[in-house]
Write a protein that holds these residues in place. Structure first.
Motif, PDB file in Angstrom:
ATOM      1  N   ALA A  20       0.891  -1.174   0.067  1.00  0.00           N
ATOM      2  CA  ALA A  20       0.130  -0.033   0.110  1.00  0.00           C
ATOM      3  C   ALA A  20       0.932   1.194  -0.001  1.00  0.00           C
ATOM      4  O   ALA A  20       1.763   1.220   0.595  1.00  0.00           O
ATOM      5  N   GLY A  62       9.890  -1.933   9.229  1.00  0.00           N
ATOM      6  CA  GLY A  62       8.531  -2.419   9.267  1.00  0.00           C
ATOM      7  C   GLY A  62       7.734  -1.632   8.248  1.00  0.00           C
ATOM      8  O   GLY A  62       6.513  -1.602   8.039  1.00  0.00           O
ATOM      9  N   CYS A  63       8.416  -0.978   7.189  1.00  0.00           N
ATOM     10  CA  CYS A  63       7.714  -0.024   6.261  1.00  0.00           C
ATOM     11  C   CYS A  63       7.778  -0.732   5.040  1.00  0.00           C
ATOM     12  O   CYS A  63       7.874   0.012   3.733  1.00  0.00           O
ATOM     13  N   ALA A  64       7.981  -2.131   4.664  1.00  0.00           N
ATOM     14  CA  ALA A  64       7.797  -2.576   3.537  1.00  0.00           C
ATOM     15  C   ALA A  64       9.230  -2.617   2.317  1.00  0.00           C
ATOM     16  O   ALA A  64       8.897  -2.718   1.443  1.00  0.00           O
ATOM     17  N   LYS A  65      10.417  -2.528   3.011  1.00  0.00           N
ATOM     18  CA  LYS A  65      11.568  -2.371   2.378  1.00  0.00           C
ATOM     19  C   LYS A  65      11.712  -3.965   1.602  1.00  0.00           C
ATOM     20  O   LYS A  65      11.666  -4.044   0.521  1.00  0.00           O
ATOM     21  N   THR A  66      11.672  -4.795   2.434  1.00  0.00           N
ATOM     22  CA  THR A  66      11.830  -6.326   2.050  1.00  0.00           C
ATOM     23  C   THR A  66      10.568  -6.433   1.086  1.00  0.00           C
ATOM     24  O   THR A  66      10.786  -7.187   0.187  1.00  0.00           O
ATOM     25  N   LEU A  67       9.340  -6.246   1.350  1.00  0.00           N
ATOM     26  CA  LEU A  67       8.160  -6.418   0.236  1.00  0.00           C
ATOM     27  C   LEU A  67       8.555  -5.880  -0.925  1.00  0.00           C
ATOM     28  O   LEU A  67       8.178  -6.311  -1.922  1.00  0.00           O
ATOM     29  N   HIS A 197      -4.431  -6.483   5.040  1.00  0.00           N
ATOM     30  CA  HIS A 197      -4.258  -7.406   5.942  1.00  0.00           C
ATOM     31  C   HIS A 197      -5.532  -8.138   6.330  1.00  0.00           C
ATOM     32  O   HIS A 197      -5.563  -8.797   7.595  1.00  0.00           O
TER      33      HIS A 197
HETATM   34  P1  ATP Z   1      12.402  -4.133   8.618  1.00  0.00           P
HETATM   35  O1  ATP Z   1      13.502  -2.778   8.398  1.00  0.00           O
HETATM   36  O2  ATP Z   1      12.251  -4.093   9.735  1.00  0.00           O
HETATM   37  O3  ATP Z   1      13.537  -5.243   7.817  1.00  0.00           O
HETATM   38  P2  ATP Z   1      10.965  -3.789   6.334  1.00  0.00           P
HETATM   39  O4  ATP Z   1      10.789  -2.336   5.951  1.00  0.00           O
HETATM   40  O5  ATP Z   1      11.622  -4.590   5.387  1.00  0.00           O
HETATM   41  O6  ATP Z   1      11.307  -3.916   7.695  1.00  0.00           O
HETATM   42  P3  ATP Z   1       8.931  -5.281   5.557  1.00  0.00           P
HETATM   43  O7  ATP Z   1       9.819  -6.603   6.491  1.00  0.00           O
HETATM   44  O8  ATP Z   1       8.816  -5.475   4.362  1.00  0.00           O
HETATM   45  O9  ATP Z   1       9.661  -4.266   6.202  1.00  0.00           O
HETATM   46  O10 ATP Z   1       7.349  -5.312   6.359  1.00  0.00           O
HETATM   47  C1  ATP Z   1       6.911  -6.156   7.270  1.00  0.00           C
HETATM   48  C2  ATP Z   1       5.644  -6.539   7.185  1.00  0.00           C
HETATM   49  O11 ATP Z   1       4.619  -5.223   7.537  1.00  0.00           O
HETATM   50  C3  ATP Z   1       5.328  -7.149   5.655  1.00  0.00           C
HETATM   51  O12 ATP Z   1       5.415  -8.404   5.660  1.00  0.00           O
HETATM   52  C4  ATP Z   1       4.002  -6.473   5.530  1.00  0.00           C
HETATM   53  O13 ATP Z   1       2.989  -7.711   5.852  1.00  0.00           O
HETATM   54  C5  ATP Z   1       3.596  -5.273   6.469  1.00  0.00           C
HETATM   55  N1  ATP Z   1       3.833  -4.246   5.745  1.00  0.00           N
HETATM   56  C6  ATP Z   1       4.672  -3.011   5.796  1.00  0.00           C
HETATM   57  N2  ATP Z   1       4.383  -2.257   4.951  1.00  0.00           N
HETATM   58  C7  ATP Z   1       3.527  -2.438   4.380  1.00  0.00           C
HETATM   59  C8  ATP Z   1       2.643  -1.821   3.250  1.00  0.00           C
HETATM   60  N3  ATP Z   1       3.085  -0.493   2.781  1.00  0.00           N
HETATM   61  N4  ATP Z   1       1.725  -2.361   2.638  1.00  0.00           N
HETATM   62  C9  ATP Z   1       1.195  -3.831   3.143  1.00  0.00           C
HETATM   63  N5  ATP Z   1       1.676  -4.462   4.072  1.00  0.00           N
HETATM   64  C10 ATP Z   1       2.930  -3.805   4.782  1.00  0.00           C
END
Ligand code: ATP
Length: 267
Positions: A20, A62-67, A197
């Protein structure tokens, strides 16, 4: 046997539609990664360098970098190889360097492939601050990145919450030379994250996602995902309790379940 247990080659199932509020990031990535792959002649015509080799995604956890990295791989039909920086540096001297070389070797064998270095700051801490072992790890990573030819179908993405402590050699042109900030979700994005979600969950009539979005300012996507899980747990608990008491309670998640999960959550 690989020292990096988790770093299996995979084709992730994440799509842009699962993320999102980051359409601008999607567009930027498409112009950096996909467009030059599809039409390399444009770069020649414009006298631009072939393309970039690496992108750094930075911002709060937790802001979707991995996603995003996973969706990039899925949407451009590339394999995906994920490596955690913290796993790499806890290895013995020499082992981390071998593991990095191994990752690049495997990525070249599985091309087209995106290598995703999560927590890249733990490898790329400024070399002057780290001991000799840290230095060797960074040097190995730099050498491997220099050995990759742009557009030769291995692309590198890194993620960090601490761009400030990264070794500047890593962020130079030819390495992680595009930097994209991934911030906390806006209100509209938070609403969409709630939607994503709860897609498969039976929501009661009284659930108002606008209200939930308004009440969760400052929370990450991961926080919101967590709140949705807690709300579901509470709904299941209420449902089973009512059923066991012989009451007729519909299997649904009500606003009160979300409210209670919000209260418990401390961002
Ligand atoms: P970190 O820095 O802790 O590794 P990250 O930025 O890589 O975190 P992710 O692992 O991509 O974050 O996000 C964690 C989970 O939160 C995702 O698996 C997803 O379910 C949810 N999430 C975070 N941001 C979004 C978004 N913009 N849209 C949908 N789901 C999200």
């Amino acid at each position: 046997p690989s020292v990096l247990q988790d770093s299996v080659i995979q084709v992730p199932k994440v799509r842009w539609a699962d993320i999102a509020g980051l359409e601008h990031v999607q567009q930027e990535l498409e112009s950096i990664i996909i467009r030059p792959l599809k039409s390399p002649e444009n770069n020649v015509m414009f006298g631009a360098p072939p393309s970039r080799k690496g992108i750094l995604l930075y911002g709060p956890p937790g802001c979707a970098k991995t996603l995003i990295a996973q969706a990039m791989a899925t949407e451009s039909n590339q394999n995906f190889l994920a490596v955690k920086g913290s796993e790499l540096i806890k290895m013995y001297v020499g082992e981390s360097e071998r593991a990095i070389r191994d990752v690049f070797r495997r990525a070249r064998a599985a091309k087209p492939c995106i290598i995703f270095f999560d927590e890249i700051d733990s490898i790329g801490k400024s070399r002057k601050d780290s001991q000799d072992s840290g230095l060797n790890v960074v040097t190995t990573l730099l050498n491997e990145m220099d050995g990759i030819e742009a557009l030769k179908e291995v692309f590198i993405m890194g993620a960090t919450n601490r761009p400030d402590i990264l070794d500047s050699a890593l962020t130079r042109p030819g390495r992680f030379d595009a930097h994209i900030h991934i911030g906390l979700p806006t209100g509209e994005a938070r609403k969409q994250i709630f939607e994503i979600h709860t897609r498969k969950s039976p929501l009661a009539q009284d659930v108002d996602l606008d209200v939930l979005a308004a009440k969760t300012e400052g929370n990450s996507g991961a926080d919101i995902k967590g709140m949705c899980s807690v709300a579901v747990e509470k709904a299941i608990a209420d449902y089973t309790q009512a059923r066991d008491a012989g009451l007729n309670s519909p299997p649904e998640i009500r606003m009160e379940h979300f409210e209670r999960s919000l209260k418990k959550h401390v961002p």
